[in-house]
Design a protein around this motif. Structure first.
Motif, PDB file in Angstrom:
ATOM      1  N   ALA A  73       0.832  -1.209   0.000  1.00 57.57           N
ATOM      2  CA  ALA A  73       0.000   0.000   0.000  1.00 57.57           C
ATOM      3  C   ALA A  73       0.863   1.254   0.000  1.00 57.57           C
ATOM      4  CB  ALA A  73      -0.918  -0.008   1.225  1.00 57.57           C
ATOM      5  N   VAL A  74       1.926   1.244   0.785  1.00 58.48           N
ATOM      6  CA  VAL A  74       2.840   2.388   0.835  1.00 58.48           C
ATOM      7  C   VAL A  74       3.483   2.609  -0.525  1.00 58.48           C
ATOM      8  CG1 VAL A  74       5.054   3.166   1.768  1.00 58.48           C
ATOM      9  CG2 VAL A  74       3.297   2.274   3.306  1.00 58.48           C
ATOM     10  N   ARG A  75       3.884   1.531  -1.172  1.00 56.68           N
ATOM     11  CA  ARG A  75       4.562   1.659  -2.469  1.00 56.68           C
ATOM     12  C   ARG A  75       3.616   2.112  -3.576  1.00 56.68           C
ATOM     13  NH1 ARG A  75       9.527   0.167  -2.976  1.00 56.68           N
ATOM     14  NH2 ARG A  75      10.603  -0.938  -1.303  1.00 56.68           N
ATOM     15  N   TRP A  84       0.394  10.467   4.133  1.00 59.42           N
ATOM     16  CA  TRP A  84       0.104   9.834   5.417  1.00 59.42           C
ATOM     17  C   TRP A  84      -1.379   9.964   5.765  1.00 59.42           C
ATOM     18  CZ3 TRP A  84      -1.832  12.204   9.801  1.00 59.42           C
ATOM     19  CH2 TRP A  84      -1.874  13.614   9.787  1.00 59.42           C
ATOM     20  N   LYS A  85      -1.999  11.094   5.385  1.00 58.54           N
ATOM     21  CA  LYS A  85      -3.419  11.285   5.667  1.00 58.54           C
ATOM     22  C   LYS A  85      -4.258  10.291   4.877  1.00 58.54           C
ATOM     23  CE  LYS A  85      -2.951  16.266   6.527  1.00 58.54           C
ATOM     24  NZ  LYS A  85      -3.396  17.615   6.103  1.00 58.54           N
ATOM     25  N   THR A  86      -3.887  10.113   3.612  1.00 59.89           N
ATOM     26  CA  THR A  86      -4.607   9.153   2.775  1.00 59.89           C
ATOM     27  C   THR A  86      -4.462   7.748   3.327  1.00 59.89           C
ATOM     28  OG1 THR A  86      -4.218  10.530   0.825  1.00 59.89           O
ATOM     29  CG2 THR A  86      -4.831   8.230   0.445  1.00 59.89           C
ATOM     30  N   PHE A  87      -3.242   7.395   3.695  1.00 61.05           N
ATOM     31  CA  PHE A  87      -2.981   6.072   4.259  1.00 61.05           C
ATOM     32  C   PHE A  87      -3.786   5.865   5.530  1.00 61.05           C
ATOM     33  CE2 PHE A  87      -0.699   3.460   7.321  1.00 61.05           C
ATOM     34  CZ  PHE A  87      -0.501   2.298   6.611  1.00 61.05           C
ATOM     35  N   ALA A  88      -3.724   6.803   6.461  1.00 61.03           N
ATOM     36  CA  ALA A  88      -4.415   6.668   7.747  1.00 61.03           C
ATOM     37  C   ALA A  88      -5.922   6.596   7.554  1.00 61.03           C
ATOM     38  CB  ALA A  88      -4.052   7.835   8.657  1.00 61.03           C
ATOM     39  N   ARG A  89      -6.458   7.442   6.668  1.00 56.59           N
ATOM     40  CA  ARG A  89      -7.901   7.437   6.454  1.00 56.59           C
ATOM     41  C   ARG A  89      -8.370   6.105   5.889  1.00 56.59           C
ATOM     42  NH1 ARG A  89      -8.216  11.221   2.915  1.00 56.59           N
ATOM     43  NH2 ARG A  89      -8.382   9.860   1.117  1.00 56.59           N
ATOM     44  N   ARG A  90      -7.640   5.577   4.925  1.00 54.98           N
ATOM     45  CA  ARG A  90      -8.032   4.304   4.322  1.00 54.98           C
ATOM     46  C   ARG A  90      -7.984   3.163   5.327  1.00 54.98           C
ATOM     47  NH1 ARG A  90      -4.727   4.671  -1.459  1.00 54.98           N
ATOM     48  NH2 ARG A  90      -6.115   6.191  -2.457  1.00 54.98           N
ATOM     49  N   ARG A  91      -6.961   3.150   6.180  1.00 53.78           N
ATOM     50  CA  ARG A  91      -6.849   2.073   7.166  1.00 53.78           C
ATOM     51  C   ARG A  91      -7.954   2.169   8.210  1.00 53.78           C
ATOM     52  NH1 ARG A  91      -5.833  -0.993   4.197  1.00 53.78           N
ATOM     53  NH2 ARG A  91      -5.949  -2.429   5.943  1.00 53.78           N
ATOM     54  N   LEU A  92      -8.241   3.383   8.666  1.00 53.07           N
ATOM     55  CA  LEU A  92      -9.289   3.534   9.664  1.00 53.07           C
ATOM     56  C   LEU A  92     -10.666   3.220   9.086  1.00 53.07           C
ATOM     57  CD1 LEU A  92      -8.106   6.761  11.537  1.00 53.07           C
ATOM     58  CD2 LEU A  92      -7.939   4.385  12.289  1.00 53.07           C
ATOM     59  N   ALA A 158      -1.650   0.534  16.191  1.00 45.42           N
ATOM     60  CA  ALA A 158      -0.329   1.067  16.530  1.00 45.42           C
ATOM     61  C   ALA A 158       0.626   0.922  15.342  1.00 45.42           C
ATOM     62  CB  ALA A 158       0.230   0.346  17.755  1.00 45.42           C
ATOM     63  N   PHE A 159       0.539  -0.207  14.644  1.00 45.84           N
ATOM     64  CA  PHE A 159       1.373  -0.428  13.465  1.00 45.84           C
ATOM     65  C   PHE A 159       1.019   0.567  12.361  1.00 45.84           C
ATOM     66  CE2 PHE A 159       1.721  -2.997   9.405  1.00 45.84           C
ATOM     67  CZ  PHE A 159       3.080  -2.771   9.241  1.00 45.84           C
ATOM     68  N   TYR A 160      -0.277   0.785  12.135  1.00 46.50           N
ATOM     69  CA  TYR A 160      -0.697   1.757  11.130  1.00 46.50           C
ATOM     70  C   TYR A 160      -0.197   3.156  11.495  1.00 46.50           C
ATOM     71  CZ  TYR A 160      -4.103  -1.857   9.778  1.00 46.50           C
ATOM     72  OH  TYR A 160      -4.705  -3.024   9.388  1.00 46.50           O
ATOM     73  N   ALA A 161      -0.279   3.489  12.775  1.00 43.06           N
ATOM     74  CA  ALA A 161       0.166   4.811  13.221  1.00 43.06           C
ATOM     75  C   ALA A 161       1.667   4.990  12.973  1.00 43.06           C
ATOM     76  CB  ALA A 161      -0.152   5.002  14.703  1.00 43.06           C
ATOM     77  N   LEU A 162       2.430   3.932  13.208  1.00 35.76           N
ATOM     78  CA  LEU A 162       3.872   3.994  12.983  1.00 35.76           C
ATOM     79  C   LEU A 162       4.178   4.222  11.501  1.00 35.76           C
ATOM     80  CD1 LEU A 162       6.774   3.731  13.954  1.00 35.76           C
ATOM     81  CD2 LEU A 162       6.525   1.233  13.829  1.00 35.76           C
ATOM     82  N   VAL A 163       3.485   3.485  10.632  1.00 36.92           N
ATOM     83  CA  VAL A 163       3.687   3.661   9.187  1.00 36.92           C
ATOM     84  C   VAL A 163       3.271   5.067   8.759  1.00 36.92           C
ATOM     85  CG1 VAL A 163       2.989   2.875   6.894  1.00 36.92           C
ATOM     86  CG2 VAL A 163       3.429   1.198   8.698  1.00 36.92           C
ATOM     87  N   ALA A 164       2.145   5.549   9.285  1.00 38.90           N
ATOM     88  CA  ALA A 164       1.669   6.888   8.937  1.00 38.90           C
ATOM     89  C   ALA A 164       2.669   7.949   9.377  1.00 38.90           C
ATOM     90  CB  ALA A 164       0.304   7.142   9.578  1.00 38.90           C
ATOM     91  N   LEU A 165       3.272   7.764  10.537  1.00 38.30           N
ATOM     92  CA  LEU A 165       4.284   8.715  11.007  1.00 38.30           C
ATOM     93  C   LEU A 165       5.495   8.735  10.077  1.00 38.30           C
ATOM     94  CD1 LEU A 165       4.214   8.151  14.874  1.00 38.30           C
ATOM     95  CD2 LEU A 165       3.562  10.239  13.637  1.00 38.30           C
ATOM     96  N   CYS A 166       5.879   7.577   9.586  1.00 36.73           N
ATOM     97  CA  CYS A 166       6.997   7.513   8.636  1.00 36.73           C
ATOM     98  C   CYS A 166       6.656   8.278   7.357  1.00 36.73           C
ATOM     99  CB  CYS A 166       7.324   6.060   8.308  1.00 36.73           C
ATOM    100  SG  CYS A 166       8.073   5.134   9.657  1.00 36.73           S
ATOM    101  N   LEU A 167       5.419   8.106   6.887  1.00 39.41           N
ATOM    102  CA  LEU A 167       5.003   8.815   5.680  1.00 39.41           C
ATOM    103  C   LEU A 167       4.943  10.319   5.926  1.00 39.41           C
ATOM    104  CD1 LEU A 167       2.152   6.427   4.434  1.00 39.41           C
ATOM    105  CD2 LEU A 167       4.422   6.721   3.427  1.00 39.41           C
ATOM    106  N   ALA A 168       4.463  10.711   7.112  1.00 39.81           N
ATOM    107  CA  ALA A 168       4.375  12.138   7.429  1.00 39.81           C
ATOM    108  C   ALA A 168       5.761  12.770   7.513  1.00 39.81           C
ATOM    109  CB  ALA A 168       3.621  12.336   8.735  1.00 39.81           C
ATOM    110  N   ALA A 169       6.716  12.010   8.074  1.00 39.61           N
ATOM    111  CA  ALA A 169       8.086  12.513   8.189  1.00 39.61           C
ATOM    112  C   ALA A 169       8.866  12.347   6.895  1.00 39.61           C
ATOM    113  CB  ALA A 169       8.812  11.790   9.326  1.00 39.61           C
ATOM    114  N   ARG A 170       8.275  11.625   5.936  1.00 38.57           N
ATOM    115  CA  ARG A 170       8.881  11.381   4.632  1.00 38.57           C
ATOM    116  C   ARG A 170      10.246  10.709   4.774  1.00 38.57           C
ATOM    117  NH1 ARG A 170       7.591  15.969   0.295  1.00 38.57           N
ATOM    118  NH2 ARG A 170       7.538  14.077  -0.958  1.00 38.57           N
ATOM    119  N   VAL A 171      10.252   9.662   5.585  1.00 42.63           N
ATOM    120  CA  VAL A 171      11.443   8.839   5.754  1.00 42.63           C
ATOM    121  C   VAL A 171      11.155   7.460   5.179  1.00 42.63           C
ATOM    122  CG1 VAL A 171      12.190  10.073   7.814  1.00 42.63           C
ATOM    123  CG2 VAL A 171      10.744   8.051   8.057  1.00 42.63           C
ATOM    124  N   GLN A 172      12.179   6.667   4.974  1.00 45.07           N
ATOM    125  CA  GLN A 172      11.997   5.322   4.449  1.00 45.07           C
ATOM    126  C   GLN A 172      11.261   4.480   5.469  1.00 45.07           C
ATOM    127  OE1 GLN A 172      15.671   3.663   3.103  1.00 45.07           O
ATOM    128  NE2 GLN A 172      16.062   5.289   1.625  1.00 45.07           N
TER     129      GLN A 172
END
Length: 360
Positions: A73-75, A84-92, A158-172
């Protein structure tokens, strides 16, 4: 660090549908269902009917699949500040509506027929925390929400939140998630059995998310040789823990043999996708689509069978299981078709049109 270059490719570059993974969802959910229906028969019908715990491995498989799907999904998402907003919204949108419905039904049942519900009571703090996926202890001292099986969603969110934080920070995503999850798992042993509720996040079970992400990374075109390597290493590890003296070769939760087995199973499923796509029957795919409903609602449907059998004077545990499993599968498919899918469609219409969608 900048966001992974692979994630910045065209949004459709890595959108693949894995029939094998979809079928494996159903198998994983069914393992949990069988485990619980056997326990319900033991508890409510025949105490001599021995419980079976190994089906709980289905939860581990679910977590690996979740990591696998999240990585893809991230890729598939464009590299943007709002990814990150799109990712978080879709997961929730995917997990919250049905879980809230199931939780509400459980709360209502505790009010209306409390005698029919075992191992659950209404504690205000526990109820509120259950709706927002915060770990708390219930009246029995267990760290789980009102809807018992919802404990896995505490980890998922918690896992989704961690991934969303990575996307928000624009890190790998993969390296950061790997660092966080391995650190959490390593710290698990720092807590005694009376650990606080928030310490559940340090359970080594979180490593299954990471395993799924690694398998997804190696499933990309041009990297399958690494997936074969992962598969081979998992088999070697499994053989080692089974035959080496002094090594934990049990299949209990978080045992090395369990990690190796689950890794090998999911890697095999992905490697065999070309064959599975042609061979997987439609009913398995239907079951996979309904697996979330099956997982959430079976604890409220399955116990009715041994309760009815007990009133009729029937004490055959296997007969109870044989009736319970098809009943909850059929019910979950109906819930998926008539509740889950209409809600998802309504949320999609609301998101794409910007206007409230009519109630399904």
């Amino acid at each position: 660090m900048t966001i992974s270059s692979a994630a910045s490719r065209a949004p459709t570059a890595h959108r693949r549908h894995f029939d094998g993974i979809q079928a494996l969802r159903f198998v994983a959910a069914l393992l949990v269902v069988v485990t619980h229906t056997i326990f319900y028969a033991h508890e409510r019908l025949d105490p001599s009917f021995a419980p079976w715990s190994y089906g709980s491995v289905g939860v581990d498989v679910f977590f690996v699949i979740s990591g696998f799907v999240m990585m893809h999904a991230v890729r598939s998402m464009p590299a943007s500040a709002d990814a990150w907003k799109t990712f978080a919204r879709r997961r929730l949108e995917r997990i919250v509506p049905l879980y809230w419905i199931a939780t509400t039904l459980k709360v209502v049942s505790l009010f209306v027929v409390p005698s029919a519900v075992l191992h659950a009571t209404l504690e205000p703090v526990n109820v509120v925390a259950s709706y927002v996926f915060v770990p708390t202890r219930n009246a029995e001292g267990k760290i789980e929400p009102v809807l018992g099986v919802g404990w896995t969603l505490v980890f998922e969110v918690a896992f989704y939140a961690l991934v969303a934080l990575c996307l928000a920070a624009r890190v790998q995503v993969l390296p950061v998630v790997a660092l966080v999850l391995t650190t959490c798992a390593a710290l698990w042993w720092a807590f005694d059995p009376g650990r606080p509720p928030w310490a559940v996040y340090f359970d080594p079970i979180v490593l299954f998310f990471l395993i799924g992400m690694v398998i997804a990374e190696f499933s990309l075109p041009g990297r399958r040789r690494w997936l074969w390597t992962t598969w081979a290493l998992a088999l070697v590890a499994l053989i080692a823990v089974l035959v080496a003296p002094g090594v934990d070769g049990s299949f209990e939760r978080n045992a090395p043999a369990r990690f190796a087995s689950v890794t090998a199973l999911v890697a095999t499923t992905v490697l065999a996708e070309g064959h599975l796509r042609r061979m997987t029957p439609g009913w398995l795919l239907t079951g996979g689509a309904a697996s979330y409903a099956l997982y959430l609602f079976h604890p409220m449907i399955a116990p009715a069978v041994p309760e009815l059998f007990a009133r009729l004077g029937w004490t055959n545990g296997w007969l109870s299981v044989g009736v319970s499993v098809p009943l909850v599968v059929a019910s979950s498919i109906a819930i998926h078709r008539h509740v889950e899918r209409p809600i998802a469609a309504a949320l999609t219409r609301r998101r794409t049109t910007g206007h409230p969608a009519p109630s399904p």
